[in-house]
Design an enzyme around this catalytic site. Structure first.
Site, mmCIF file in Angstrom:
data_model
loop_
_atom_site.group_PDB
_atom_site.id
_atom_site.type_symbol
_atom_site.label_atom_id
_atom_site.label_comp_id
_atom_site.label_asym_id
_atom_site.label_seq_id
_atom_site.Cartn_x
_atom_site.Cartn_y
_atom_site.Cartn_z
ATOM 1 N N HIS A 10 13.514 -3.378 13.920
ATOM 2 C CA HIS A 10 13.182 -4.091 12.679
ATOM 3 C C HIS A 10 12.208 -3.223 11.901
ATOM 4 O O HIS A 10 11.717 -2.212 12.417
ATOM 5 C CB HIS A 10 12.597 -5.473 12.976
ATOM 6 C CG HIS A 10 11.288 -5.446 13.700
ATOM 7 N ND1 HIS A 10 11.163 -4.980 14.984
ATOM 8 C CD2 HIS A 10 10.032 -5.811 13.315
ATOM 9 C CE1 HIS A 10 9.902 -5.074 15.364
ATOM 10 N NE2 HIS A 10 9.183 -5.567 14.371
ATOM 11 N N HIS A 12 9.134 -3.733 10.499
ATOM 12 C CA HIS A 12 7.682 -3.878 10.400
ATOM 13 C C HIS A 12 7.046 -2.489 10.527
ATOM 14 O O HIS A 12 7.556 -1.624 11.246
ATOM 15 C CB HIS A 12 7.152 -4.802 11.506
ATOM 16 C CG HIS A 12 7.277 -6.258 11.158
ATOM 17 N ND1 HIS A 12 7.394 -7.244 12.105
ATOM 18 C CD2 HIS A 12 7.307 -6.885 9.946
ATOM 19 C CE1 HIS A 12 7.485 -8.425 11.495
ATOM 20 N NE2 HIS A 12 7.438 -8.228 10.191
ATOM 21 N N ASP A 14 4.608 -1.127 12.069
ATOM 22 C CA ASP A 14 4.280 -0.503 13.360
ATOM 23 C C ASP A 14 5.524 -0.010 14.089
ATOM 24 O O ASP A 14 5.427 0.634 15.129
ATOM 25 C CB ASP A 14 3.463 -1.457 14.252
ATOM 26 C CG ASP A 14 4.133 -2.805 14.476
ATOM 27 O OD1 ASP A 14 4.841 -3.274 13.571
ATOM 28 O OD2 ASP A 14 3.940 -3.392 15.558
ATOM 29 N N HIS A 15 6.697 -0.303 13.555
ATOM 30 C CA HIS A 15 7.937 0.146 14.196
ATOM 31 C C HIS A 15 8.655 1.239 13.419
ATOM 32 O O HIS A 15 9.583 1.843 13.946
ATOM 33 C CB HIS A 15 8.876 -1.041 14.423
ATOM 34 C CG HIS A 15 8.355 -1.965 15.478
ATOM 35 N ND1 HIS A 15 8.870 -2.016 16.753
ATOM 36 C CD2 HIS A 15 7.315 -2.832 15.449
ATOM 37 C CE1 HIS A 15 8.178 -2.887 17.465
ATOM 38 N NE2 HIS A 15 7.234 -3.403 16.698
ATOM 39 N N HIS A 86 12.560 -12.863 14.893
ATOM 40 C CA HIS A 86 11.252 -12.278 14.598
ATOM 41 C C HIS A 86 10.816 -12.537 13.153
ATOM 42 O O HIS A 86 9.912 -11.884 12.639
ATOM 43 C CB HIS A 86 11.315 -10.777 14.910
ATOM 44 C CG HIS A 86 9.987 -10.105 14.915
ATOM 45 N ND1 HIS A 86 8.888 -10.620 15.571
ATOM 46 C CD2 HIS A 86 9.561 -8.949 14.330
ATOM 47 C CE1 HIS A 86 7.852 -9.813 15.382
ATOM 48 N NE2 HIS A 86 8.228 -8.795 14.631
ATOM 49 N N ASP A 155 10.608 -6.700 18.984
ATOM 50 C CA ASP A 155 9.715 -7.849 18.791
ATOM 51 C C ASP A 155 10.560 -9.108 18.637
ATOM 52 O O ASP A 155 11.490 -9.144 17.834
ATOM 53 C CB ASP A 155 8.886 -7.677 17.515
ATOM 54 C CG ASP A 155 7.870 -6.562 17.628
ATOM 55 O OD1 ASP A 155 7.857 -5.876 18.668
ATOM 56 O OD2 ASP A 155 7.090 -6.380 16.675
ATOM 57 N N HIS A 211 4.411 -4.212 23.905
ATOM 58 C CA HIS A 211 3.869 -4.763 22.658
ATOM 59 C C HIS A 211 2.734 -5.743 22.976
ATOM 60 O O HIS A 211 2.640 -6.833 22.411
ATOM 61 C CB HIS A 211 4.989 -5.454 21.860
ATOM 62 C CG HIS A 211 4.737 -5.484 20.380
ATOM 63 N ND1 HIS A 211 3.920 -6.411 19.794
ATOM 64 C CD2 HIS A 211 5.188 -4.704 19.382
ATOM 65 C CE1 HIS A 211 3.893 -6.208 18.486
ATOM 66 N NE2 HIS A 211 4.648 -5.163 18.210
HETATM 67 ZN ZN LIG Z 1 7.345 -6.871 14.377
#
Ligand SMILES: [Zn+2]
Length: 243
Positions: A10, A12, A14-15, A86, A155, A211
């Site tokens: 996904h 986000h 941090d990914h 998520h 996530d 995570h």
């Molecule tokens: Zn996430």
């Protein structure tokens, strides 16, 4: 660099924020080989935005490919993306090596007179003629060996609808952001207990908790997991697992 494909769960920050730096490093290292990036459905537009950062460029082709829940076969392995929960378009992946043929039965091969170069021919053609008799590879090899299988949820809050391919995996890597429901609140993440429950649901041989919120010590997470399952470990950067 050996990386040919990147699988994104996904978008986000941090990914995906690491992608830009990684691609710039590939460029600096003189990469010319195609890079394929797999992303969830309906997110290609955000990938374009990500790559519109100033001065970003690559001297090699980058293909961004949207996937949802279709099994995709590659040379020697396959993936099966599956939707997770998520709050944004997000998927997990089953990564699996193809099954491979069983080992040669040495004793039987000796008895039948199969030796040396004949093994290569048998491998290539699936059969061989020895002393006037045709022998197929299945006659002289053991049972097929199952390809190893890894499930990565990315996530997600706890889900129970997994594709059939996710069951009996060798490793399940599961979101385990929180220890308590109190900390978790209404976030789209999972607790350690929930990750353990999913591992049991899927009959996963090993569970890797990842995570983890920075508010917890690794030891606390380990202790929490021991209450619910015995085959869990806590992930750390550069962790390697032999399957
Ligand atoms: Zn996430």
């Amino acid at each position: 660099m050996k990386i040919s494909k990147i699988f994104i769960t996904h978008l986000h920050a941090d990914h995906v924020m690491g992608l830009v730096g990684l691609i710039q490093s590939m460029k600096l290292n003189g990469r010319t080989q195609l890079l394929e990036i797999f992303v969830p459905k309906d997110t290609i537009v955000y990938m374009k935005q990500l790559f519109s950062i100033p001065y970003f460029s690559a001297d090699f082709d980058i293909h961004v490919i949207e996937v949802f829940d279709e099994k995709i076969e590659f040379d020697g392995y396959w993936i099966r993306p599956f939707p997770v929960s998520h709050g944004v378009p997000a998927i997990g992946y089953v990564f699996a090596a193809n099954d491979s043929r069983g080992k040669f039965n040495k004793k039987l091969c000796d008895e039948l007179g199969i030796k040396g170069e004949m093994f290569n021919l048998l491998e290539k053609n699936g059969k061989i003629e020895v002393n006037g008799r045709e022998i197929s590879i299945d006659e002289v090899t053991g049972k097929n060996r199952k390809g190893k299988k890894i499930v990565y949820t990315g996530d997600t809050e706890k889900i129970e609808a997994f594709p059939e391919e996710a069951y009996h995996c060798d490793v399940l890597i599961h979101d385990s952001t929180f220890i308590s429901q109190e900390d978790k609140k209404e976030t789209y993440h999972s607790t350690v207990k929930e990750a353990c429950e999913v591992a049991q649901l899927l009959s996963a041989k090993k569970l890797v908790l990842t995570h983890i919120s920075q508010r917890y010590e690794t030891k606390e997470v380990e202790e929490e997991s021991k209450k619910y399952c015995e085959n869990a470990i806590v992930a750390e950067d550069f962790l390697e697992i032999t399957l």
